[in-house]
Scaffold this active site. Structure first.
Site, mmCIF file in Angstrom:
data_model
loop_
_atom_site.group_PDB
_atom_site.id
_atom_site.type_symbol
_atom_site.label_atom_id
_atom_site.label_comp_id
_atom_site.label_asym_id
_atom_site.label_seq_id
_atom_site.Cartn_x
_atom_site.Cartn_y
_atom_site.Cartn_z
ATOM 1 N N ASP A 1 1.050 -1.322 -0.208
ATOM 2 C CA ASP A 1 -0.084 0.288 -0.212
ATOM 3 C C ASP A 1 0.554 1.079 0.122
ATOM 4 O O ASP A 1 2.418 1.370 0.878
ATOM 5 C CB ASP A 1 -1.249 0.047 1.228
HETATM 6 MG MG LIG Z 1 -3.351 3.233 3.469
#
Ligand SMILES: [Mg+2]
Length: 229
Positions: free
Chosen positions: A8
């Site tokens: 991420d």
């Molecule tokens: Mg994030």
């Protein structure tokens, strides 16, 4: 055996919350709203609630981008132009790309040993600009942005599209690392990946989402990966 890391970006490798606060202050000042702590907080709450609705598939991305400023203006009783404010905010936000502590050192240490894949729900134009400006793009073999794919984490469609583009990667050799339980951990668990929750603020997992590993600092990933093998 883990061969591939799915990363991420926001609030895992780049400090999105800080960049967001700076960009929103600049934007509000520019259009004549005093960027008090309270106003910035109000914006953040509106924005966060809209992104959660996107993760649940209730609204579209376009609705968020302009809608958050419409909602803020309405909450403040301010007669502003939401689309042009959104454009200005994107310009300001694209210039914000501070690293989360340890991000570069950890990426440097892992590069070459693992396939490095970025998986982000960020907006394509902003994320591409921030990844290039921060130099993060050089660490990744592939970058998957949800807006380009047409599906968001945690949906199966998002992960299916990633694996369709990575035909030689098996799901059970992937570890996804991210700060969000509702998008990264839920998406990773549903897609059959191993999951590592980056939880620097010591939150409690009240979502019922399966988390295989948890780290409070990015540097903890290095011994963890050695241990997992
Ligand atoms: Mg994030």
């Amino acid at each position: 055996m883990i061969t591939t890391l799915f990363w991420d970006i926001d609030d895992t490798l780049l400090d999105f919350k800080r960049g967001e606060r700076i960009a929103i202050r600049q934007t509000l000042s520019h259009i004549g709203i005093e960027p008090t702590e309270e106003t910035v907080q109000r914006y953040s709450e509106i924005n966060e609630s809209l992104w959660k609705r996107l993760e649940r598939g209730e609204i579209t991305r376009d609705k968020i981008l302009v809608g958050r400023f419409e909602m803020l203006f309405s909450a403040l009783g301010f007669a502003g132009d939401a689309p042009s404010t959104q454009d200005l905010y994107f310009t300001n936000l694209g210039e914000q790309h501070d690293f989360v502590e340890g991000a570069e050192a950890v990426l440097d240490a892992l590069r070459g040993s693992y396939r490095m894949i970025a998986v982000s729900n960020g907006t394509t134009v902003i994320q591409s600009k921030r990844l290039a400006a921060s130099g993060l793009d050089r660490y990744f073999d592939r970058i998957f942005l949800s807006e380009s794919i047409g599906a968001e984490k945690p949906s199966a469609a998002f992960f299916d599209a990633c694996f369709a583009a990575l035909p030689d990667v098996r799901r059970d050799e992937v570890l996804i690392i991210g700060d969000s339980l509702t998008s990264d951990m839920r998406g990773g668990a549903d897609a059959g990946l191993y999951t590592c929750w980056f939880n620097p603020h010591g939150k409690t997992n009240q979502t019922g989402v399966r988390v295989d590993y948890e780290i409070a600092a990015l540097t903890e990933l290095l011994p963890l990966l050695k241990q997992i093998g």
